[in-house]
Design an enzyme around this catalytic site. Structure first.
Site, PDB file in Angstrom:
ATOM      1  CB  CYS A 165      -0.911  -0.006   1.224  1.00 41.96           C
ATOM      2  SG  CYS A 165      -1.912   1.491   1.431  1.00 41.96           S
ATOM      3  CB  CYS A 267      -6.794   1.549   7.026  1.00 43.12           C
ATOM      4  SG  CYS A 267      -5.429   2.740   7.007  1.00 43.12           S
ATOM      5  CD  GLN A 365      -4.422  20.053  10.585  1.00 39.63           C
ATOM      6  OE1 GLN A 365      -4.068  18.952  10.149  1.00 39.63           O
ATOM      7  NE2 GLN A 365      -3.760  21.171  10.299  1.00 39.63           N
ATOM      8  CG  ASP A 425     -10.713  30.752   4.097  1.00 38.85           C
ATOM      9  OD1 ASP A 425      -9.829  30.129   4.698  1.00 38.85           O
ATOM     10  OD2 ASP A 425     -11.142  30.418   2.977  1.00 38.85           O
ATOM     11  CG  ASP A 474      -2.874  26.164   8.552  1.00 41.41           C
ATOM     12  OD1 ASP A 474      -2.060  25.605   7.796  1.00 41.41           O
ATOM     13  OD2 ASP A 474      -3.667  25.530   9.274  1.00 41.41           O
ATOM     14  CB  CYS A 501       0.115  20.501   5.531  1.00 41.96           C
ATOM     15  SG  CYS A 501      -0.495  21.243   4.004  1.00 41.96           S
TER      16      CYS A 501
END
Length: 581
Positions: A165, A267, A365, A425, A474, A501
């Site tokens: 995987c 998983c 998140q 935003d 962010d 990220c």
């Protein structure tokens, strides 16, 4: 979670492959007559995995040349093994992409093999897939371990699909070693992408680990491909002429390096509620597969209903908890966790005493277990350390601007520290949920507000004094665009906390802020985003307008492990404005 091998670049000839019964079949195509830029070349300034990998390969080759004084080597003597050959390689390092970098004694001395699922010190049996001689590396498939590294312990592996995987890379590594590697990823990101002298980049802090290393992901998206002739999984429209499934398709995640879906029953990095949802969706496909004419992606998203033990509504008992739900009890609460599969459904997530709601298919998140220490860290570093009292002490920071605020994670959790907190935003839907979340957490509009703004004018309506303002950013993986960085430098807040990220684009953008200028050729920036930018901030006072330029100094940089067992790391950089005469 799926990843594919890097595409070929600058090679004299191309290698084509097909997949038969899970194996790659190799054939050499004719020599390319016309050089064209690949997607990889077009995106090399965006902190892509291809760019990051190539920089790591070059650094390894340079180190070997310096330490061993090896010649560059002749690509024809010794020659590279034919694609499809099985060879044994020695793994020297891990790249920032999570792949191992290895060498083979029968290949040119400065030619590197990129191999997944290995640790430094392993001797691994691999099958050669593709050569990129212009870049001095080859891509290879992992087959087995000949001699394990001291860092490797396969008893740590909890998933039967590991090494097939594409989702996880590090299950064989001790968790502290994973954290050390992720610190090195952040170090290399600032070395390679910030364009800053090393002496002005502070030492990278130790990576803060996740409280859960398995069972942490609150969102998974397994998928299945359509039947043969259906046009793949994405972008195809079902119609009556398309073939239907004659059997249940594989439902899971891509095999490493292939557009081939593995049939994955479970998983272990998913939360218990998500794993129950995955089992339920797989059972549903047993009876409903014939209804599909194309492939699809299945959303699995955890949502939590929290009951206070002192509240008016009593929590359900263990026997009253539905079979499809997970019951989690603490001293104060009983949480009932279930899995949502409707993209438009509203999910609930708790971080300490805060409640956040979001559309199930939207971004939030995916590791709830680390959000409490993560937001606590931001709260501890959002304000500057106390300075010695003097007549020239700077003004108190009273205001927070949360750019790229989404549904209000930072605006809301930090609001208690400021006179005003404003989330901005470009997505109106995110702003609507942010306002709803502020109301759910009983934060008045006078303390916490939100606005939707076009990207070139994010700061146009900011009225706070820059000396009294801290900005949290962010952005998505591609980082900030040139327009935003120019607006930020023009506004000149006293302090900036950059969360990302993608630590590579973060390092690039932090370098821009430290230098105090945005070049037109900065990676990931588009000239079209400058349109309307001159109107981005018209309310700066006389003192700020006189400032010839704004630049920042880095106070600290640290990584957070939001995705254990993988090569991903989240970065937090804290910057202070440099005030010069």
């Amino acid at each position: 979670m799926a990843s594919l091998d890097p595409p070929q670049m600058n090679a004299a000839a191309t290698t084509t492959t097909t997949v038969t019964n899970g194996k790659r079949v190799f054939s050499q195509s004719r020599r390319a007559n016309k050089k064209q830029k690949s997607k990889r070349e077009r995106n090399m300034k965006e902190g892509s995995s291809d760019e990051v990998l190539l920089l790591d390969i070059r650094a390894l080759i340079k180190s070997r040349q310096e330490n061993q004084k090896e010649a560059e080597g002749d690509a024809s003597s010794p020659s590279l093994p034919e694609p499809g050959s099985e060879i044994d390689v020695e793994v020297l390092d891990l790249s920032s992409t999570g792949d191992g970098l290895a060498v083979h004694p029968g290949s040119p001395p400065n030619h590197v093999y990129v191999v997944p699922f290995v640790a430094p010190g392993d001797v691994a049996r691999v099958r050669v897939f593709r050569h990129l001689p212009a870049d001095n590396y080859s891509v290879a498939d992992y087959l087995s371990i000949v001699t394990p590294s001291p860092l490797r312990d396969d008893s740590r592996i909890r998933c039967p699909y590991f090494a097939s995987c594409s989702g996880c890379q590090f299950q064989m590594l001790d968790y502290p070693e994973q954290l050390r590697h992720k610190r090195r990823i952040v170090e290399k990101a600032f070395r390679n992408f910030s364009q800053l002298p090393p002496e002005i980049v502070p030492a990278i802090g130790d990576t803060i680990g996740s409280p859960l290393q398995y069972g942490y992901r609150t969102k998974l998206t397994p998928h299945f491909d359509g039947p043969p002739g259906a046009g793949g999984r994405r972008g195809a429209k079902a119609d009556k002429t398309r073939p239907a499934f004659t059997s249940v398709p594989n439902v899971g995640f891509n095999q490493k390096g292939r557009r081939l879906v593995l049939d994955i029953e479970d998983c272990p990095i998913g939360t218990d509620a998500v794993r129950l949802g995955m089992k339920r969706e797989r059972n549903r496909m047993q009876t409903e597969f014939a209804n599909y004419k194309t492939g699809a992606t299945i959303l699995l998203r955890e949502t939590t209903k929290r009951y206070s033990k002192d509240g008016e509504e009593p929590p359900p008992t263990e026997t009253e908890t539905p079979d499809h739900a997970v019951r989690v009890e603490t001293d104060q609460y009983v949480d009932i966790k279930t899995c949502v599969t409707d993209n438009k459904a509203t999910t609930s997530e708790h971080i300490d005493s805060y409640l956040f709601t979001n559309p199930a298919g939207s971004f939030f998140q995916n590791n709830n277990s680390i959000l409490s220490p993560f937001t606590a860290y931001i709260r501890q570093h959002i304000l500057p350390p106390p300075s010695p009292s003097s007549s020239s002490s700077p003004k108190e920071i009273k205001h927070l601007i949360d750019a790229y605020s989404g549904s209000g994670l930072f605006t809301i959790t930090l609001s208690g520290l400021f006179h005003s907190s404003t989330g901005i935003d470009i997505a109106a839907d995110s702003i609507a949920y942010a306002r709803k979340n502020a109301a759910l957490n009983r934060i008045p509009d006078s303390e916490c507000s939100f606005m939707a703004a076009d990207a070139p004018q994010l700061f146009r309506h900011v009225t706070t004094h820059p000396d009294e303002t801290v900005v949290v950013i962010d952005p998505p993986r591609k980082g900030c665009d040139a327009s935003f960085l120019r607006q930020l430098l023009r506004f000149g807040p006293r302090r900036v906390v950059y969360v990302s990220c993608n630590v590579h684009t973060q390092a690039r953008d932090v370098g821009v802020l430290v230098r105090g200028e945005v070049g037109r050729d900065e990676g990931g920036f588009g000239e079209e985003e400058q349109k309307g930018e001159e109107n981005g901030n018209e309310n700066q006072d006389g003192e700020n307008a006189k400032r010839k330029s704004t630049r920042y100094a880095i106070e600290s940089i640290r990584g957070f492990d939001f995705f254990p067992q993988t090569g991903h790391v989240e970065g937090v950089a804290v910057l202070n404005r440099v005030d010069e005469p």
